[in-house]
Motif scaffolding. Structure first.
Motif, short mmCIF file in Angstrom:
data_model
loop_
_atom_site.label_atom_id
_atom_site.label_comp_id
_atom_site.label_asym_id
_atom_site.label_seq_id
_atom_site.Cartn_x
_atom_site.Cartn_y
_atom_site.Cartn_z
N SER A 1 14.38 8.86 -5.41
CA SER A 1 13.29 8.17 -4.71
C SER A 1 12.32 7.58 -5.73
N THR A 2 11.45 6.72 -5.22
CA THR A 2 10.48 6.04 -6.08
C THR A 2 9.63 7.03 -6.88
N SER A 3 9.12 8.06 -6.18
CA SER A 3 8.21 8.99 -6.86
C SER A 3 8.95 9.81 -7.93
N PHE B 1 -5.66 8.85 -8.82
CA PHE B 1 -4.68 9.17 -7.76
C PHE B 1 -3.27 9.48 -8.28
N PRO B 2 -2.70 8.65 -9.17
CA PRO B 2 -1.34 8.96 -9.64
C PRO B 2 -1.26 10.29 -10.37
N LEU B 3 -2.36 10.68 -11.04
CA LEU B 3 -2.37 11.96 -11.77
C LEU B 3 -2.57 13.12 -10.79
N VAL B 4 -3.43 12.91 -9.77
CA VAL B 4 -3.66 13.95 -8.77
C VAL B 4 -2.35 14.23 -8.02
N CYS B 5 -1.64 13.15 -7.65
CA CYS B 5 -0.37 13.31 -6.91
C CYS B 5 0.64 14.11 -7.72
N ARG B 6 0.56 14.00 -9.03
CA ARG B 6 1.53 14.70 -9.88
C ARG B 6 0.97 15.99 -10.45
N ASP C 1 2.96 5.95 -7.06
CA ASP C 1 1.96 6.85 -7.66
C ASP C 1 2.33 8.32 -7.53
N GLY C 2 3.40 8.62 -6.78
CA GLY C 2 3.87 10.01 -6.76
C GLY C 2 3.85 10.68 -5.40
N CYS C 3 3.52 9.94 -4.32
CA CYS C 3 3.51 10.55 -2.99
C CYS C 3 4.93 10.51 -2.42
N ASN C 4 5.24 11.50 -1.54
CA ASN C 4 6.45 11.33 -0.74
C ASN C 4 6.05 10.52 0.50
N PRO C 5 7.01 10.06 1.33
CA PRO C 5 6.64 9.18 2.44
C PRO C 5 5.58 9.77 3.38
N TYR C 6 5.62 11.09 3.62
CA TYR C 6 4.62 11.71 4.51
C TYR C 6 3.24 11.70 3.87
N GLN C 7 3.22 12.04 2.55
CA GLN C 7 1.92 12.01 1.85
C GLN C 7 1.37 10.59 1.81
N ALA C 8 2.26 9.62 1.59
CA ALA C 8 1.81 8.21 1.56
C ALA C 8 1.15 7.87 2.88
N PHE C 9 1.70 8.40 3.99
CA PHE C 9 1.13 8.11 5.31
C PHE C 9 -0.24 8.75 5.47
N ILE D 1 0.85 -1.20 0.00
CA ILE D 1 0.00 0.00 0.00
C ILE D 1 0.89 1.25 0.00
N ASP D 2 1.87 1.27 0.90
CA ASP D 2 2.78 2.42 0.99
C ASP D 2 3.60 2.51 -0.30
N GLU D 3 4.09 1.33 -0.74
CA GLU D 3 4.95 1.33 -1.92
C GLU D 3 4.19 1.82 -3.15
N THR D 4 2.92 1.40 -3.26
CA THR D 4 2.10 1.85 -4.39
C THR D 4 1.92 3.37 -4.34
N ALA D 5 1.68 3.88 -3.13
CA ALA D 5 1.49 5.34 -2.99
C ALA D 5 2.77 6.07 -3.41
N LEU D 6 3.94 5.52 -3.04
CA LEU D 6 5.20 6.15 -3.43
C LEU D 6 5.35 6.12 -4.94
#
Lengths: 282, 357
Positions: B76-78, B103-108, A184-192, A177-182
């Motif tokens: 980093s991954t993102s 979600f991936p588009l909103v994040c970016r 998808d473009g989140c930083n670790p705080y946003q992922a949380f 879940i966290d890895e997918t959020a990362l």
């Protein structure tokens, strides 16, 4: 066999229900009695066995000068201290638990599991061991007999519960879940806070419920660390006990003190019955 | 979209240990922009580690990772702009299907109009249009996996889409359709697709190039037909194809000949430089022919059993205490005692120390 099993089942459930409900019925009945009805032998049913009166209830918000016991202020003090202590504990506990669940900490021989145990160990010690250090420390910071002092102590007492429940909850949340959020473009705080936290609401509710129960029912620390300025509900109820115990007011106060927990239990029970507290992720 | 290079990449989950025990042995690899790849290998061979290194979930112990010649090893991954789909559905349970896809588009910080259009397009491709307003947590496992796939496909500027056995939880019928759709999406957007699987059929039907891995190392890279026709090692021969390639212990007999059980087999492989006296002869069961009379390159084997597998028959026979499997057409008559089997020279592969000569 089937019928016997059903009968036995209902018998056990009925006995248990009586065991749980009887004290409440006794307290409700007693809270409507006066001195005469309590002291003249056992009576149970209002209007049949005794004439009900609201004296016991009225005494709860009358000032002592007018012969009452005034538990209104202690009641709201208790609500404030318990809610503030629980909220801060949940906030800090959730952050600590997430870090302990997701990141690896090493300091000499200390690992994540040791840190988690350190939190929980605060609850292993008997409260009396903590009482003197708390008393001395609060005294030094001029926090004895204050709401803020009690909140600080309650955070220390409640945070281990929050950390314990939330570490276990986060460990069951797949790391993907966290890895997918990362990804998808989140930083670790946003992922949380965008992904993990909304998915963890069931765990937070359970942890919050435990914090509220433990905070609300604490008598020992509120008794030791307060004197005249601040009083919490459990201490105020015990203070009702005098040479002639006012069972009617005591019963009414007990019902008032248990009412918020019953309300919380009903809200959480409805949430539990929807199945929202398990399998929220996959 | 990007060309991805892995330079001397290696990974150990315990790099401080004296015996490093690599999960991924040092290797070099280049993924061409827009290519469709499958990484194939048994469980625990390092496929997922390789994928996680590319997406940034795992930092490699050694080596460099380049996207279009830019070193991204420490990014980093993102920041890598990669899409990854995991084996089991990962959905954001508190969001609707539409919010999940967006979600991936909103994040970016994509524009709202772009997000709406893209979500509609991907939902259409994955037949999720009717479910867009539904809560993602209320869907079935394969619908959830479609959402995971959708989130991977919604950005068309990604360096690559990495898929870690994404169709495991999908129904066979839908699996077939999705594989075809993934191919179409790859052809339409020319995004690099890297697909991890341990199912050879999935790899063979999906990929232009297959990377076969075993015990943390890349064993062979090639097109499906190359892997099938000329497996570089006996492991690839066993792993690719159903049934596995037939292998026979044999002796070197001449510059192109080997022998086993008294039969001499001519191959097209030059064996003149071979140092080993004991070799292995490999041949696919599809290429062994049942013939009426023994001649050149034939052996006389005892038939053990004949299984009707619907589309073909699988004949199991024994020769020189070694098993032979032969695939024949369903309508072909197979003698139930002894049978002459011809090994066409151009389909015979010879292996020295398990490596193709």
């Amino acid at each position: 066999m089937g019928l016997l099993y059903t009968c036995l089942k209902y018998l056990v459930v009925s006995l248990w229900s009586i065991f749980v409900i009887a004290p409440f019925l006794w307290a409700i009945s007693t809270s409507f009695k006066d001195f005469q009805s309590v002291t003249n032998g056992a009576t149970y049913i209002p209007w049949v066995d005794f004439e009900p009166t609201l004296e016991g209830w009225r005494a709860l918000w009358k000032s002592p000068a007018k012969g009452g016991v005034d538990i209104v202020e202690p009641f709201f003090n208790s609500i404030f201290v318990t809610c503030a202590g629980s909220l801060i504990s949940i906030l800090l506990g959730t952050l600590a638990a997430y870090a302990l669940s997701r990141f690896t900490f090493k300091a000499g021989f200390i690992r994540n599991s040791d840190i988690t145990f350190f939190f929980i160990s605060q609850r292993i010690m008997p409260p009396v061991v903590l009482a003197i250090p708390f008393f001395i420390m609060l005294g030094k910071f001029a926090l004895l007999d204050t709401l803020l002092g009690l909140i600080v102590v309650y955070i220390v007492l409640l945070m281990p519960i929050a950390v314990w429940i939330m570490v276990d909850f986060f460990n069951k949340v797949p790391r993907e879940i966290d890895e997918t959020a990362l990804i998808d473009g989140c930083n670790p705080y946003q992922a949380f806070y965008k992904v993990v936290l909304p998915n963890s609401i069931p765990g937070i509710i359970v942890a919050g419920m435990f914090c509220l129960i433990f905070g609300w029912t604490d008598f020992f620390f509120s008794f030791i660390l307060t004197f005249t300025e601040v009083q919490l509900l459990p201490v105020a109820i015990v203070a009702l006990n005098s040479s002639i115990t006012p069972w009617w007011s005591l019963s009414a106060a007990a019902l008032v003190s248990v009412a918020p927990l019953i309300a919380v239990a009903f809200v959480v029970e409805r949430y539990l019955s929807k199945g929202n507290l398990s399998g929220a992720l996959k | 979209m990007a060309k991805i290079e892995l330079q001397n990449i290696a990974h150990s989950y315990n790099p401080q240990a004296a015996d490093k025990a690599y999960a991924l042995n040092p290797f070099n690899m280049t993924w061409v922009d827009g290519g469709r790849y499958a990484i194939l290998g048994p469980s625990g061979c390092g496929k997922t580690t390789m994928l996680n290194i590319m997406s940034g979930i795992v930092q490699p112990s050694e080596g460099k990772l380049l996207f279009n010649d830019v070193d991204v090893t420490k990014l980093s991954t993102s920041e890598r702009n990669i899409a990854q789909v995991f084996q089991f559905p990962v959905i954001y349970g508190t969001m609707s299907v539409e919010q999940n896809l967006a979600f991936p588009l909103v994040c970016r910080n994509f524009e709202k109009a772009v997000i709406v259009a893209k979500v509609q397009e991907v939902a259409g491709a994955l037949s999720l249009e009717g479910l867009l307003k539904k809560s993602a947590s209320k869907l079935t496992a394969d619908q959830k996996q479609l959402i995971s796939l959708g989130r991977g496909l919604v950005r068309d500027d990604v360096a690559a889409v990495l898929m870690d056995e994404p169709l495991t939880v999908i129904d066979p019928d839908l699996k077939f359709r999705l594989r075809r759709q993934l191919k179409e999406i790859n052809q339409k957007y020319r995004s690099t697709l890297i697909y991890v699987t341990h199912d050879q059929n999935e790899a063979m039907t999906f990929a232009e190039n297959i990377i076969v891995m075993d015990a943390g190392s890349i064993v062979q890279v090639g097109s499906p037909s190359e892997l099938f026709e000329r497996p570089k090692t006996t492991f690839v021969g066993y792993f690719i194809g159903a049934p596995a390639m037939n292998f026979f212990e044999c002796k070197l007999e001449g510059s192109h000949n080997v022998s086993f059980g008294g039969a001499s087999i001519i191959t097209e492989t030059d064996l003149s430089k071979t140092g080993e006296a004991t070799l292995k002869l490999g041949i696919r069961s599809e290429y062994i022919r049942i013939v009426e009379t023994a001649g050149i390159n034939t052996i006389k084997a005892q038939v053990q059993r004949v299984e009707d597998l619907g589309t073909h028959k699988l004949v199991s026979a024994i020769f020189d205490n070694q098993n032979v499997k032969i695939k024949v057409k369903r309508d072909q008559e197979v003698p139930l005692d002894s049978v002459s089997l011809e090994f066409p020279a151009r389909h015979c592969c010879v292996y020295e120390k398990e490596q193709l000569i």
